[in-house]
Write a protein that holds these residues in place. Structure first.
Motif, PDB file in Angstrom:
ATOM      1  N   PRO A  19     -18.242  24.583   3.957  1.00  0.00           N
ATOM      2  CA  PRO A  19     -16.825  24.627   3.573  1.00  0.00           C
ATOM      3  C   PRO A  19     -15.955  24.028   4.681  1.00  0.00           C
ATOM      4  N   PHE A  20     -14.973  23.257   4.308  1.00  0.00           N
ATOM      5  CA  PHE A  20     -13.982  22.776   5.270  1.00  0.00           C
ATOM      6  C   PHE A  20     -12.718  22.396   4.516  1.00  0.00           C
ATOM      7  N   ILE A  21     -11.604  22.471   5.235  1.00  0.00           N
ATOM      8  CA  ILE A  21     -10.320  22.008   4.709  1.00  0.00           C
ATOM      9  C   ILE A  21      -9.705  21.146   5.806  1.00  0.00           C
ATOM     10  N   SER A  22      -9.204  19.981   5.406  1.00  0.00           N
ATOM     11  CA  SER A  22      -8.768  19.020   6.414  1.00  0.00           C
ATOM     12  C   SER A  22      -7.479  18.324   6.023  1.00  0.00           C
ATOM     13  N   TYR A  23      -6.659  18.074   7.014  1.00  0.00           N
ATOM     14  CA  TYR A  23      -5.553  17.129   6.903  1.00  0.00           C
ATOM     15  C   TYR A  23      -6.201  15.776   6.628  1.00  0.00           C
ATOM     16  N   VAL A  45       0.846  -1.186   0.000  1.00  0.00           N
ATOM     17  CA  VAL A  45       0.000   0.000   0.000  1.00  0.00           C
ATOM     18  C   VAL A  45       0.887   1.243   0.000  1.00  0.00           C
ATOM     19  N   THR A  46       0.553   2.221  -0.831  1.00  0.00           N
ATOM     20  CA  THR A  46       1.278   3.490  -0.830  1.00  0.00           C
ATOM     21  C   THR A  46       0.438   4.548  -0.125  1.00  0.00           C
ATOM     22  N   GLY A  47       1.027   5.170   0.882  1.00  0.00           N
ATOM     23  CA  GLY A  47       0.308   6.182   1.657  1.00  0.00           C
ATOM     24  C   GLY A  47       0.648   7.588   1.210  1.00  0.00           C
ATOM     25  N   HIS A  48      -0.285   8.472   1.356  1.00  0.00           N
ATOM     26  CA  HIS A  48      -0.047   9.885   1.033  1.00  0.00           C
ATOM     27  C   HIS A  48      -0.930  10.761   1.907  1.00  0.00           C
ATOM     28  N   ILE A  49      -0.333  11.819   2.430  1.00  0.00           N
ATOM     29  CA  ILE A  49      -1.032  12.808   3.253  1.00  0.00           C
ATOM     30  C   ILE A  49      -1.153  14.110   2.483  1.00  0.00           C
ATOM     31  N   GLY A  50      -2.209  14.829   2.752  1.00  0.00           N
ATOM     32  CA  GLY A  50      -2.361  16.136   2.117  1.00  0.00           C
ATOM     33  C   GLY A  50      -3.453  16.938   2.792  1.00  0.00           C
ATOM     34  N   TRP A  51      -3.774  18.083   2.204  1.00  0.00           N
ATOM     35  CA  TRP A  51      -4.893  18.900   2.651  1.00  0.00           C
ATOM     36  C   TRP A  51      -6.007  18.746   1.621  1.00  0.00           C
ATOM     37  N   TYR A  58     -17.700  20.010  -3.885  1.00  0.00           N
ATOM     38  CA  TYR A  58     -18.701  21.055  -4.076  1.00  0.00           C
ATOM     39  C   TYR A  58     -18.114  22.445  -3.824  1.00  0.00           C
ATOM     40  N   LEU A  59     -17.088  22.533  -2.963  1.00  0.00           N
ATOM     41  CA  LEU A  59     -16.438  23.816  -2.723  1.00  0.00           C
ATOM     42  C   LEU A  59     -15.548  24.188  -3.901  1.00  0.00           C
ATOM     43  N   VAL A  60     -14.896  23.195  -4.490  1.00  0.00           N
ATOM     44  CA  VAL A  60     -14.052  23.426  -5.671  1.00  0.00           C
ATOM     45  C   VAL A  60     -14.907  23.871  -6.852  1.00  0.00           C
ATOM     46  N   ASP A  61     -16.101  23.307  -6.981  1.00  0.00           N
ATOM     47  CA  ASP A  61     -16.991  23.708  -8.070  1.00  0.00           C
ATOM     48  C   ASP A  61     -17.338  25.193  -7.968  1.00  0.00           C
ATOM     49  N   VAL A  69     -11.069  16.723  -2.788  1.00  0.00           N
ATOM     50  CA  VAL A  69     -10.047  17.151  -3.740  1.00  0.00           C
ATOM     51  C   VAL A  69      -8.830  17.655  -2.978  1.00  0.00           C
ATOM     52  N   GLU A  70      -7.654  17.201  -3.380  1.00  0.00           N
ATOM     53  CA  GLU A  70      -6.432  17.612  -2.693  1.00  0.00           C
ATOM     54  C   GLU A  70      -6.008  19.017  -3.096  1.00  0.00           C
ATOM     55  N   VAL A  71      -5.626  19.799  -2.114  1.00  0.00           N
ATOM     56  CA  VAL A  71      -5.051  21.127  -2.362  1.00  0.00           C
ATOM     57  C   VAL A  71      -3.592  20.947  -2.759  1.00  0.00           C
ATOM     58  N   LYS A  72      -3.181  21.645  -3.789  1.00  0.00           N
ATOM     59  CA  LYS A  72      -1.807  21.515  -4.266  1.00  0.00           C
ATOM     60  C   LYS A  72      -0.864  22.337  -3.393  1.00  0.00           C
ATOM     61  N   LEU A  73      -0.092  21.651  -2.575  1.00  0.00           N
ATOM     62  CA  LEU A  73       0.951  22.288  -1.776  1.00  0.00           C
ATOM     63  C   LEU A  73       2.239  22.309  -2.603  1.00  0.00           C
TER      64      LEU A  73
END
Length: 319
Positions: free
Chosen positions: A209-213, A120-126, A131-134, A227-231
Motif C-alpha cells: 500500500p502507498f499513497i503519493s503526491y 500540455v495540461t498539468g494536474h497534481i493529485g494524490w 490493486y489497493l483500490v480493488d 488511481v487518483e484520490v478525490k480531494l
C-alpha cells in the motif's frame, strides 16, 4: 511535479543559487540575426517532462536554425528572475507556481512576455495503486483516508499515514491539505523525482500500500495503474490563501515565457519557441526514453525528431 499555486516543482535552493551565479549576463539573449543564429538559454526545472521539452527544442534549434543552446536548471521563481534580467531567454514549462513573479515581470515591468501554451495540461493529485483500490474501493475518497492510515504507516511517518512526496523543493499544498482536512498523515520526502519513482516502482512491484503526491503528464503512468484520490473539488480562488487551502489541485494549461528583448529581437529562434507546441503523449514519449530507457536527453530528442518530422516542421518559422 505542481494552475499551480498548485504544483510548483523545482530544484533545491542550493542548486538554484549556484546556477544563477554561474550564469553570466552575456550568456543569453545573444540571438540578434533574422535567421536566429546565436545563443539561446533555456531554463529547465527538475522533472523529466520539462527536460524533454528542452531537449527537443535544443536539438531543432541547433540542427535546423543554427542556434547554440544552453540549458540551466532553475526553479520557477528563480527562472523568472533570470528571464527578466536577461540571464536566460525561455521558460518552456511553467505550472503557474510563481504568480507574483508573473505579475511583477509580465504585467508591470514587461521584461518578460507570454509565449503561448506548451500544449500540455498539468494536474497534481494524490494517487494510490489500483490493486489497493480493488481491495478497498472507498479509499479513493479523502473522507475515508483516516480509517486506512495504518496501511500507510512507515518508520518515517510514525503513527501517522505516510504521504510520499518528491523533492523537498517542490512546492505543494499537501501540508495545508492534511491540516485543514484533519487527516492523520505526514508528508515524507523521497528527495527527487527519480527517488520518488524508484520508491513507487518498488512498492508497486511488491504490491505494498502507498499513497503519493503525483502528477500528469508523467511517463510512468503508462506503466503503472494508479488511481487518483478525490480531494475536495478545486474552485477558482480556493487556493488563494496557502495556509487555508482545503481543496484539490487545478488542471493547468502549461505556459511558455520569453525574455521580452529576446522575444522581439531573437529572430527565428524566438519565433520557433513561440510555435513550439506538443501533446502530453509526445512529451511522455521523449521523457520515457530519458528516464525509462536511460537514453541521454540529446539522443532521445534526436530519435523523436527523426521520427516526427511532420510534427516539428510546423514549429519552424515560415519563410
Amino acid at each position: 511535479m505542481k494552475n499551480k499555486n498548485h504544483a510548483r516543482r523545482a530544484v533545491a535552493a542550493t542548486t538554484v543559487v549556484l546556477a544563477v551565479i554561474g550564469l553570466s549576463a552575456c550568456g543569453a539573449a545573444k540571438t540578434n540575426s533574422s535567421s536566429g543564429s546565436g545563443k539561446v538559454t533555456i531554463t529547465v526545472p527538475s522533472w523529466v517532462g520539462a527536460e524533454a521539452n528542452a531537449a527537443v527544442a535544443k536539438y531543432i534549434l541547433e540542427n535546423e536554425l543554427d542556434t547554440e543552446v544552453e540549458e540551466t536548471q532553475l526553479d520557477e521563481s528563480v527562472a523568472f528572475d533570470a528571464l527578466s534580467s536577461g540571464k536566460a531567454d525561455a521558460i518552456l514549462e511553467d505550472w503557474g507556481g510563481a504568480p507574483k513573479k508573473v505579475s511583477q515581470y509580465v504585467d508591470d515591468k514587461k521584461s518578460i512576455v507570454k509565449a503561448g501554451d506548451l500544449g500540455v495540461t498539468g494536474h497534481i493529485g494524490w494517487y494510490v495503486p489500483k490493486y489497493l483500490v480493488d481491495e478497498h474501493p472507498d479509499i479513493t475518497d479523502w473522507k475515508n483516508l483516516n480509517k486506512y492510515k495504518s496501511l500507510f504507516k512507515t518508520a518515517e511517518s510514525g503513527d501517522k499515514g505516510q504521504l510520499l512526496e518528491g523533492s523537498p523543493s517542490y512546492t505543494t499544498n499537501d501540508d495545508a491539505l492534511i491540516k485543514n482536512l484533519k487527516l492523520d498523515y505526514k508528508t515524507v520526502y523521497s528527495g527527487s523525482e527519480a527517488a520518488q519513482i524508484t520508491q513507487i516502482k518498488e512498492n508497486y512491484k511488491a504490491k505494498k500500500p502507498f499513497i503519493s503526491y503525483w502528477w500528469t503528464p508523467q511517463w510512468l503512468n503508462a506503466q503503472l495503474d494508479l488511481v487518483e484520490v478525490k480531494l475536495p473539488e478545486y474552485k477558482t480562488g480556493c487556493d488563494a490563501d496557502t495556509k487555508k487551502i482545503a481543496c484539490g489541485y487545478a488542471k493547468t494549461p502549461l505556459q511558455k515565457y520569453l525574455n521580452a528583448d529576446f522575444a522581439k529581437n531573437g529572430g527565428d529562434a524566438a519565433q520557433f519557441l513561440k510555435n513550439f507546441n506538443w501533446t502530453a503523449d509526445q512529451q511522455n514519449e521523449v521523457a520515457a526514453m530519458i528516464a525509462g530507457d536511460k537514453m541521454s536527453a540529446d539522443k532521445a530528442a534526436e530519435k523523436w525528431v527523426k521520427e516526427n518530422k511532420a510534427v516539428w516542421k510546423a514549429w519552424l518559422p515560415k519563410k
